[in-house]
Design a protein around this motif. Structure first.
Motif, mmCIF file in Angstrom:
data_model
loop_
_atom_site.group_PDB
_atom_site.id
_atom_site.type_symbol
_atom_site.label_atom_id
_atom_site.label_comp_id
_atom_site.label_asym_id
_atom_site.label_seq_id
_atom_site.Cartn_x
_atom_site.Cartn_y
_atom_site.Cartn_z
ATOM 1 N N GLY A 97 9.062 12.595 5.554
ATOM 2 C CA GLY A 97 7.721 13.131 5.395
ATOM 3 C C GLY A 97 6.691 12.036 5.280
ATOM 4 O O GLY A 97 6.971 10.850 5.454
ATOM 5 N N TYR A 98 5.499 12.461 4.982
ATOM 6 C CA TYR A 98 4.396 11.536 4.767
ATOM 7 C C TYR A 98 4.078 11.494 3.277
ATOM 8 O O TYR A 98 4.178 12.500 2.587
ATOM 9 N N PHE A 99 3.676 10.328 2.789
ATOM 10 C CA PHE A 99 3.490 10.135 1.364
ATOM 11 C C PHE A 99 2.153 9.465 1.039
ATOM 12 O O PHE A 99 1.669 8.642 1.807
ATOM 13 N N ARG A 104 -0.370 -4.003 1.976
ATOM 14 C CA ARG A 104 1.052 -4.107 2.327
ATOM 15 C C ARG A 104 1.716 -2.737 2.330
ATOM 16 O O ARG A 104 2.494 -2.421 3.230
ATOM 17 N N LEU A 105 1.405 -1.919 1.338
ATOM 18 C CA LEU A 105 1.996 -0.582 1.287
ATOM 19 C C LEU A 105 1.485 0.303 2.424
ATOM 20 O O LEU A 105 2.209 1.159 2.922
ATOM 21 N N SER A 106 0.241 0.079 2.855
ATOM 22 C CA SER A 106 -0.306 0.887 3.949
ATOM 23 C C SER A 106 0.404 0.616 5.272
ATOM 24 O O SER A 106 0.340 1.427 6.189
ATOM 25 N N ASP A 107 1.100 -0.506 5.354
ATOM 26 C CA ASP A 107 1.852 -0.847 6.564
ATOM 27 C C ASP A 107 3.247 -0.226 6.590
ATOM 28 O O ASP A 107 3.934 -0.301 7.605
ATOM 29 N N VAL A 108 3.679 0.399 5.489
ATOM 30 C CA VAL A 108 5.003 1.021 5.413
ATOM 31 C C VAL A 108 4.961 2.368 6.132
ATOM 32 O O VAL A 108 4.065 3.184 5.887
ATOM 33 N N GLY A 139 5.304 6.050 6.968
ATOM 34 C CA GLY A 139 5.346 7.239 6.141
ATOM 35 C C GLY A 139 4.329 7.264 5.022
ATOM 36 O O GLY A 139 4.032 8.322 4.485
ATOM 37 N N ILE A 140 3.788 6.110 4.628
ATOM 38 C CA ILE A 140 2.747 6.083 3.595
ATOM 39 C C ILE A 140 1.404 6.172 4.307
ATOM 40 O O ILE A 140 1.050 5.305 5.089
ATOM 41 N N SER A 150 -6.972 4.716 9.718
ATOM 42 C CA SER A 150 -6.268 5.994 9.553
ATOM 43 C C SER A 150 -5.689 6.176 8.146
ATOM 44 O O SER A 150 -5.272 7.269 7.783
ATOM 45 N N PHE A 151 -5.672 5.118 7.346
ATOM 46 C CA PHE A 151 -5.137 5.173 5.979
ATOM 47 C C PHE A 151 -6.174 5.834 5.078
ATOM 48 O O PHE A 151 -7.325 5.435 5.041
#
Length: 70
Positions: free
Chosen positions: A2-4, A24-28, A30-31, A54-55
């Motif tokens: 899913g998406y988180f 860094r987390l935005s590059d994972v 699903g996040i 898009s984040f």
């Protein structure tokens, strides 16, 4: 998978995520966003400068949401 969204809630966690960590987390995969609850407008501006368009950033508090529009 899913998406988180993840939450930056320093008052509850005792830790504030830096704009660099949020990037860094935005590059994972699903996040897709963050709920930014630090209340720090300078941090918000830094996050907006380094994130992918898009984040998604969700803010806590009506006043801060209003300020995010400009």
């Amino acid at each position: 998978m899913g998406y988180f969204y993840y939450f930056n809630t320093p008052i509850k966690s005792g830790f504030t995520m830096s704009p660099q960590l949020i990037k860094r987390l935005s590059d994972v995969d699903g996040i897709i966003g963050v709920k930014e609850s630090s209340g720090d407008l300078i941090q918000l501006q830094k996050i907006k400068q380094i994130k992918d368009p898009s984040f998604k950033i969700f803010m806590e508090g009506t006043r801060i949401i209003y300020l995010q529009l400009f």
